[in-house]
Design an enzyme around this catalytic site. Structure first.
Site, PDB file in Angstrom:
ATOM      1  N   ASP A 179      43.914  33.420  60.391  1.00 53.99           N
ATOM      2  CA  ASP A 179      44.450  33.740  59.058  1.00 53.99           C
ATOM      3  C   ASP A 179      45.960  33.562  59.045  1.00 53.99           C
ATOM      4  OD1 ASP A 179      42.048  35.625  59.666  1.00 53.99           O
ATOM      5  OD2 ASP A 179      42.170  35.507  57.482  1.00 53.99           O
ATOM      6  N   THR A 201      40.719  44.780  49.015  1.00 59.04           N
ATOM      7  CA  THR A 201      39.934  45.299  47.888  1.00 59.04           C
ATOM      8  C   THR A 201      39.232  46.609  48.235  1.00 59.04           C
ATOM      9  OG1 THR A 201      39.551  43.024  47.201  1.00 59.04           O
ATOM     10  CG2 THR A 201      38.097  44.686  46.250  1.00 59.04           C
ATOM     11  N   SER A 243      41.203  43.578  41.198  1.00 56.71           N
ATOM     12  CA  SER A 243      42.332  42.867  40.579  1.00 56.71           C
ATOM     13  C   SER A 243      43.593  43.721  40.683  1.00 56.71           C
ATOM     14  CB  SER A 243      42.052  42.624  39.094  1.00 56.71           C
ATOM     15  OG  SER A 243      40.827  41.990  38.920  1.00 56.71           O
ATOM     16  N   THR A 277      34.956  39.518  53.076  1.00 58.50           N
ATOM     17  CA  THR A 277      34.348  38.328  53.669  1.00 58.50           C
ATOM     18  C   THR A 277      34.436  38.424  55.187  1.00 58.50           C
ATOM     19  OG1 THR A 277      35.022  37.022  51.763  1.00 58.50           O
ATOM     20  CG2 THR A 277      34.460  35.792  53.752  1.00 58.50           C
ATOM     21  N   THR A 286      40.536  36.782  39.837  1.00 57.33           N
ATOM     22  CA  THR A 286      39.600  36.274  38.812  1.00 57.33           C
ATOM     23  C   THR A 286      40.309  35.295  37.866  1.00 57.33           C
ATOM     24  OG1 THR A 286      40.213  38.050  37.311  1.00 57.33           O
ATOM     25  CG2 THR A 286      38.348  38.488  38.787  1.00 57.33           C
TER      26      THR A 286
HETATM   27  C1  LIG Z   1      31.871  37.420  47.788  1.00 57.02           C
HETATM   28  C2  LIG Z   1      33.210  38.073  47.696  1.00 57.02           C
HETATM   29  C3  LIG Z   1      34.096  37.985  48.771  1.00 57.02           C
HETATM   30  C4  LIG Z   1      35.339  38.648  48.717  1.00 57.02           C
HETATM   31  N1  LIG Z   1      36.159  38.620  49.825  1.00 57.02           N
HETATM   32  C5  LIG Z   1      37.239  39.453  49.881  1.00 57.02           C
HETATM   33  C6  LIG Z   1      37.997  39.617  51.098  1.00 57.02           C
HETATM   34  O1  LIG Z   1      37.714  38.974  52.124  1.00 57.02           O
HETATM   35  N2  LIG Z   1      39.018  40.510  51.113  1.00 57.02           N
HETATM   36  C7  LIG Z   1      39.373  41.246  50.010  1.00 57.02           C
HETATM   37  O2  LIG Z   1      40.318  42.044  50.090  1.00 57.02           O
HETATM   38  N3  LIG Z   1      38.691  41.108  48.823  1.00 57.02           N
HETATM   39  C8  LIG Z   1      37.625  40.238  48.744  1.00 57.02           C
HETATM   40  N4  LIG Z   1      36.903  40.106  47.564  1.00 57.02           N
HETATM   41  C9  LIG Z   1      37.296  40.909  46.413  1.00 57.02           C
HETATM   42  C10 LIG Z   1      37.745  40.076  45.218  1.00 57.02           C
HETATM   43  O3  LIG Z   1      39.018  39.546  45.452  1.00 57.02           O
HETATM   44  C11 LIG Z   1      37.652  40.975  43.971  1.00 57.02           C
HETATM   45  O4  LIG Z   1      36.289  41.155  43.689  1.00 57.02           O
HETATM   46  C12 LIG Z   1      38.348  40.363  42.788  1.00 57.02           C
HETATM   47  O5  LIG Z   1      39.739  40.321  42.985  1.00 57.02           O
HETATM   48  C13 LIG Z   1      38.042  41.131  41.491  1.00 57.02           C
HETATM   49  O6  LIG Z   1      38.170  42.496  41.644  1.00 57.02           O
HETATM   50  P1  LIG Z   1      37.010  43.480  41.124  1.00 57.02           P
HETATM   51  O7  LIG Z   1      35.724  42.952  41.630  1.00 57.02           O
HETATM   52  O8  LIG Z   1      37.375  44.866  41.491  1.00 57.02           O
HETATM   53  O9  LIG Z   1      37.007  43.325  39.555  1.00 57.02           O
HETATM   54  P2  LIG Z   1      37.944  44.157  38.552  1.00 57.02           P
HETATM   55  O10 LIG Z   1      39.348  44.092  38.998  1.00 57.02           O
HETATM   56  O11 LIG Z   1      37.358  45.498  38.340  1.00 57.02           O
HETATM   57  O12 LIG Z   1      37.776  43.308  37.237  1.00 57.02           O
HETATM   58  C14 LIG Z   1      36.643  43.388  36.388  1.00 57.02           C
HETATM   59  C15 LIG Z   1      36.832  42.409  35.242  1.00 57.02           C
HETATM   60  O13 LIG Z   1      37.989  42.792  34.458  1.00 57.02           O
HETATM   61  C16 LIG Z   1      38.914  41.732  34.434  1.00 57.02           C
HETATM   62  N5  LIG Z   1      40.257  42.260  34.472  1.00 57.02           N
HETATM   63  C17 LIG Z   1      40.784  43.115  35.388  1.00 57.02           C
HETATM   64  N6  LIG Z   1      42.045  43.412  35.072  1.00 57.02           N
HETATM   65  C18 LIG Z   1      42.348  42.717  33.944  1.00 57.02           C
HETATM   66  C19 LIG Z   1      43.507  42.573  33.132  1.00 57.02           C
HETATM   67  N7  LIG Z   1      44.641  43.206  33.432  1.00 57.02           N
HETATM   68  N8  LIG Z   1      43.443  41.774  32.049  1.00 57.02           N
HETATM   69  C20 LIG Z   1      42.283  41.131  31.736  1.00 57.02           C
HETATM   70  N9  LIG Z   1      41.161  41.208  32.463  1.00 57.02           N
HETATM   71  C21 LIG Z   1      41.190  41.989  33.550  1.00 57.02           C
HETATM   72  C22 LIG Z   1      38.615  40.877  35.666  1.00 57.02           C
HETATM   73  O14 LIG Z   1      39.088  39.555  35.527  1.00 57.02           O
HETATM   74  C23 LIG Z   1      37.092  40.966  35.713  1.00 57.02           C
HETATM   75  O15 LIG Z   1      36.559  40.063  34.791  1.00 57.02           O
HETATM   76  C24 LIG Z   1      35.695  39.388  47.569  1.00 57.02           C
HETATM   77  C25 LIG Z   1      34.818  39.447  46.469  1.00 57.02           C
HETATM   78  C26 LIG Z   1      33.595  38.812  46.519  1.00 57.02           C
HETATM   79  C27 LIG Z   1      32.670  38.926  45.333  1.00 57.02           C
END
Ligand SMILES: Cc1cc2nc3c(=O)[nH]c(=O)nc-3n(C[C@H](O)[C@H](O)[C@H](O)COP(=O)(O)OP(=O)(O)OC[C@H]3O[C@@H](n4cnc5c(N)ncnc54)[C@H](O)[C@@H]3O)c2cc1C
Length: 392
Positions: free
Chosen positions: A99, A129, A135, A161, A369
């Site tokens: 990394d 996360t 986010s 991941t 996202t």
């Molecule tokens: C398969 C997979 C692998 C991953 N791997 C890693 C990893 O290795 N390490 C790690 O740390 N994370 C990892 N993640 C986490 C990933 O980065 C987060 O899922 C992602 O950033 C979204 O966060 P959340 O799921 O909490 O959604 P949320 O932040 O809760 O968002 C929910 C929805 O609201 C929207 N939203 C949120 N805030 C706003 C805003 N201010 N304005 C408008 N819309 C908004 C988002 O776009 C989304 O549509 C992984 C996720 C997945 C699914």
């Protein structure tokens, strides 16, 4: 300005293409069969075997500095390589890498974590996360409290991941609650290297894709002071750097997959006869092919510009967000059209399209996202951090 690959770059691209066609694509049926039966995509040891074959062809440590025995291809070449490898869904990654943020390790940490990771003796994962902070990375809750020469970590991470397979995690935790609050989450957080043996556990998370991330649980996990990565309270910028690299790479993967998928659609459209003619002769199909080709090309240039900008030592975050946003969405539109062109066959598990369809959906979510990329791009422009048309 030269918009063509050099002879050397072309040769690297050709070699990778050959490797993908000869070593990876023949495994596709086996991968689909394994996954349908609920088994791991590749049998144990197969990835390592493929990595050694790639090494023989000169591909080891493709983004690893030469001082660590890597090929250090540079980011433009990396983008080209990622695009070629993404032409197959066989889950492959080159050996000899670590990394990006692990290079902030001090000499001791390098011996203990960086070198073994590059050598393939240890596996890492990165955890920012949390259940309440995806986010909104500034809202993390995991704490690290100093106790003598150790830090005691408590909290939960999610969607990590490689979290089920990792020997150690680079985890972000709050080390100064006051600073964290005052700075609105930008300061007072630190990245710790934590061995699995120190006591964290992982739980598999089932997803619509073929391989699941993990939830990580930390309950009074004691971590020695010397396992702080990159300095006390430097965790937030390390986290952003890790995510920043992943962003344009998602765009590169989307380009490679979309190119392969579009070729499948073209081949199928020429063969499939309806109402006495190949569907390729229908405008409805041609337009889907044309739109896909244009969008792939546009995504490719965004990715290459993001990579090129990084190679110049410039800040590429704006372009990385654009490459990710457009690339991920392009990939989703293309796979959807390609599935549509294949009709009912596209929906079956006889073909890999449905698999790509499920994988592509993730591109719009992880590493920031769609909505977050748009927020970053708009903020940069509205605040004047970036000017329209600046990156040429
Ligand atoms: C398969 C997979 C692998 C991953 N791997 C890693 C990893 O290795 N390490 C790690 O740390 N994370 C990892 N993640 C986490 C990933 O980065 C987060 O899922 C992602 O950033 C979204 O966060 P959340 O799921 O909490 O959604 P949320 O932040 O809760 O968002 C929910 C929805 O609201 C929207 N939203 C949120 N805030 C706003 C805003 N201010 N304005 C408008 N819309 C908004 C988002 O776009 C989304 O549509 C992984 C996720 C997945 C699914």
């Amino acid at each position: 300005m030269n918009l063509r690959l050099s002879e050397e770059q072309k040769m690297v691209q050709k070699t990778i293409k050959k490797f993908v066609e000869k070593e990876l694509m023949p495994l596709e049926n086996e991968v689909l069969r394994n996954e349908r039966e609920g088994k791991p995509s590749l049998p144990p040891g197969k990835l390592e075997e493929l990595q050694l074959k790639a090494k023989e062809a000169g591909f080891w440590g493709i983004n690893t500095p030469a001082e660590y025995g890597g090929a250090d291809l540079g980011n433009v070449m990396l983008a080209i390589v990622y695009m070629e490898v993404a032409k197959t869904f066989v889950p492959f990654k080159f050996g000899g890498s670590a990394d990006n943020i692990l290079y902030y390790a001090n000499e001791e940490q390098k011996k203990k974590y960086l070198i073994p990771t590059i050598n393939g003796e240890k596996k890492s994962c990165f955890a920012m996360t949390e259940p309440s902070a995806g986010s909104d990375t500034r809202n993390i809750k995991m704490t690290a409290v100093k106790d003598g020469d150790e830090w005691v970590l408590n909290g939960e991470k999610t969607f990590i991941t490689g979290g089920n397979e990792a020997d150690f995690v680079m985890v972000i935790a709050i080390t100064d609650k006051e600073k964290h609050k005052e700075s609105n989450g930008r300061e007072g957080v630190t990245c710790f290297i934590v061995d699995r043996e120190m006591g964290w556990r992982s739980e598999y998370i089932h997803t619509m894709g073929e391989w699941g991330p993990a939830g990580l649980v930390f309950e009074n996990v004691r971590v020695p002071e010397e396992n702080i990565l990159g300095g006390l309270h430097k965790g937030y910028s390390l986290g952003l750097e890790w995510i920043g690299f992943a962003r344009w790479v998602v765009g590169a993967r989307a380009v490679g997959a979309a190119e392969r998928l579009l070729q499948m659609a073209i081949d199928y459209a020429k063969d499939r006869i309806t109402f006495g003619k190949p569907i390729a002769e229908r405008q409805a199909i041609q337009w889907q092919i044309a739109d896909s080709a244009v969008e792939i090309e546009a995504a490719k240039w965004l990715v290459l510009n993001a990579a090129y900008t990084l190679d110049q030592g410039e800040d590429n975050r704006h372009l990385a967000s654009m490459a990710k946003l457009f690339g991920a969405n392009m990939g989703n539109r293309v796979v959807d059209r390609v599935l549509q062109i294949h009709g009912g066959m596209g929906y079956t598990r006889e073909l890999p399209i449905e698999r790509w369809y499920r994988e592509a959906r993730l591109w719009r979510i992880y590493d920031g996202t769609d909505e977050i990329q748009r927020m970053i791009i708009a903020r940069n422009l509205l605040k004047g951090h970036v000017k329209i048309g600046q990156f040429i």
